[in-house]
Design a protein around this motif. Structure first.
Motif, PDB file in Angstrom:
ATOM      1  N   SER A 345      -6.340   8.801   0.747  1.00 14.90           N
ATOM      2  CA  SER A 345      -5.285   8.644   1.752  1.00 14.90           C
ATOM      3  C   SER A 345      -5.736   7.790   2.922  1.00 14.90           C
ATOM      4  O   SER A 345      -4.940   7.065   3.516  1.00 14.90           O
ATOM      5  CB  SER A 345      -4.829  10.023   2.250  1.00 14.90           C
ATOM      6  N   ASN A 364      -2.454   4.224  -4.891  1.00  6.74           N
ATOM      7  CA  ASN A 364      -2.002   5.485  -4.322  1.00  6.74           C
ATOM      8  C   ASN A 364      -0.521   5.680  -4.613  1.00  6.74           C
ATOM      9  O   ASN A 364       0.223   4.718  -4.826  1.00  6.74           O
ATOM     10  CB  ASN A 364      -2.258   5.501  -2.812  1.00  6.74           C
ATOM     11  N   ASP A 366       1.414   7.359  -2.359  1.00  5.52           N
ATOM     12  CA  ASP A 366       2.082   7.384  -1.066  1.00  5.52           C
ATOM     13  C   ASP A 366       2.068   5.991  -0.446  1.00  5.52           C
ATOM     14  O   ASP A 366       1.014   5.515  -0.024  1.00  5.52           O
ATOM     15  CB  ASP A 366       1.385   8.382  -0.135  1.00  5.52           C
ATOM     16  N   CYS A 369       0.636   5.856   3.371  1.00  5.30           N
ATOM     17  CA  CYS A 369      -0.656   6.392   3.785  1.00  5.30           C
ATOM     18  C   CYS A 369      -1.464   5.310   4.494  1.00  5.30           C
ATOM     19  O   CYS A 369      -1.203   4.108   4.370  1.00  5.30           O
ATOM     20  CB  CYS A 369      -1.425   6.952   2.584  1.00  5.30           C
ATOM     21  N   ILE A 380       1.167   0.837  -5.962  1.00  7.47           N
ATOM     22  CA  ILE A 380       1.821   2.128  -5.785  1.00  7.47           C
ATOM     23  C   ILE A 380       2.169   2.681  -7.160  1.00  7.47           C
ATOM     24  O   ILE A 380       2.904   2.044  -7.924  1.00  7.47           O
ATOM     25  CB  ILE A 380       3.089   2.010  -4.920  1.00  7.47           C
TER      26      ILE A 380
END
Length: 406
Positions: A345, A364, A366, A369, A380
């Motif tokens: 994160s 990731n 999110d 983040c 993503i």
């Protein structure tokens, strides 16, 4: 208006008076620097900005981290151009150029050469083989001489010494500067000094006038001696050039180099286990965090890429990775050229630890983040599917290269 720069005695007095309310505003900003052991230090009090309500905030996006200003600056500052049309003398520098680029040690060396050159001299950088560096202008190089050819490929100290002898005969520099490092500069400098029958100054970290100071006694003592023509400088010997840009005019040798018969045979690069490379020295790090669910697939991907494995503190605390693999302010500060963060994160301690990395890739789920905000390239999606696709792409690339070679 006059072009004469006039002093401000009051501003100088405020800069010296630590008790003055404006003392901090008069100090140059320095958020990071390299310590004597090669570890990058951070000024935690200098990170952040003052919000509209007067409260200091920390930018967790990574914009305040080292090397990130180039991604957030809206206006590019054009540095003044320093030109030397007719150099009175030359200061020759032979950088290590590890990976084809200037290292922090090389930039310190060029900063020292810039001090020795002054306004009348020119800094001549001698580079062997092909390079990937595009920032010679902001590093302080006035002239660039590239000695390219198959005879300089691999480990070829004898041929390189012969090339330096030819450069010495043509330009007759006032000083030769080489990095006293394990990356080749230390050995090449000593071989070159033996060829010239000159005594070099080694492990030099400071120059004052006609005297240089080098480390001796296993780094516990300082040895002062008259400034010689050949200098092997240690890291942090001077501040890198930061306030000027230079012409980087190409120059060539007037004579052709004869190929010498080497007494040393280069058998090529030796395969090194990426897991055995220390984190602080790794150039390609594949790091995992709390978002990694399939650690076997993570290890398989790192092996396919030939990358050194790293981890966030959460992954280390959970027992998925060893403690010496932890990246961040509470672990190891890394300076990799490529850093891939999978399922991380981006805590402030982790962002501080990767502040000096050249390129950061984030994988990731999110999109908001802090690691995604810090990254140069973001992907993503689910990490498992992305890692499987990455392994397939690497295998397809290698199979295609094998077919082309056949």
């Amino acid at each position: 208006m006059s072009d004469i720069i006039r002093r401000d005695p009051r501003a100088e007095w405020i800069a010296r008076n630590r008790l003055h309310p404006l003392h901090a505003a008069m100090q140059p900003l320095q958020h990071s620097w390299m310590g004597p052991n090669g570890v990058i230090r951070k000024n935690v009090h200098g990170v952040g900005f003052i919000g509209p309500n007067g409260i200091k905030r920390i930018d967790r996006s990574g914009a305040q981290q080292g090397g990130a200003a180039k991604r957030t600056a809206a206006i590019e500052v054009q540095l003044p151009l320093h030109q030397v049309p007719a150099p009175a003398f030359y200061i020759n520098v032979v950088p290590d150029m590890v990976g084809g680029r200037l290292s922090s040690h090389d930039r310190d060396l060029l900063g020292l050469a810039r001090q020795l050159a002054g306004n009348d001299g020119a800094v001549l950088a001698v580079v062997f083989g092909e390079h990937k560096e595009s920032a010679f202008a902001t590093a302080g190089v006035d002239r660039l001489l590239v000695l390219d050819g198959r005879e300089f490929d691999g480990y070829s100290p004898e041929q390189r010494v012969q090339g330096l002898r030819a450069v010495d005969n043509q330009f007759n520099p006032r000083h030769w500067l080489l990095p006293d490092s394990r990356s080749g500069g230390g050995e090449l400098g000593r071989r070159f000094a033996a060829s010239l029958k000159e005594r070099p100054a080694t492990r030099v970290w400071q120059i004052k006038g006609d005297e240089c100071i080098g480390r001796a006694g296993a780094g516990r003592e300082d040895l002062a001696r008259p400034l010689p023509r050949l200098i092997l400088a240690a890291a942090e010997c001077a501040d890198p050039v930061s306030d000027t840009r230079h012409e980087v005019l190409p120059v060539e040798l007037s004579t052709s180099l004869a190929r010498s018969l080497p007494r040393i045979e280069d058998l090529g690069a030796v395969a090194v286990d990426p897991a055995a490379i220390p984190m602080a020295e790794a150039e390609f790090i594949f790091s995992g965090g709390n978002g990694v669910k399939d650690w076997a697939l993570f290890h398989q991907t790192a092996a396919a890429l030939g990358a050194t494995e790293g981890a966030s503190r959460v992954a280390v605390d959970d027992g998925f990775m060893a403690r010496d693999r932890q990246v961040g302010a509470s672990g190891t500060w890394v300076t990799a050229r490529v850093y891939v963060a999978v399922g991380i994160s981006g805590a402030i301690q982790h962002l501080q630890g990767i502040g000096a990395c050249d390129k950061v890739v984030a994988i990731n789920l999110d999109p908001g983040c802090d690691m995604i905000k810090r990254a140069d390239l973001s992907v993503i999606g689910e990490s498992a599917a992305i890692l499987q696709a990455l392994i397939a792409a690497v295998e397809a690339y290698r199979n295609g290269a094998k077919r082309d070679a056949a």
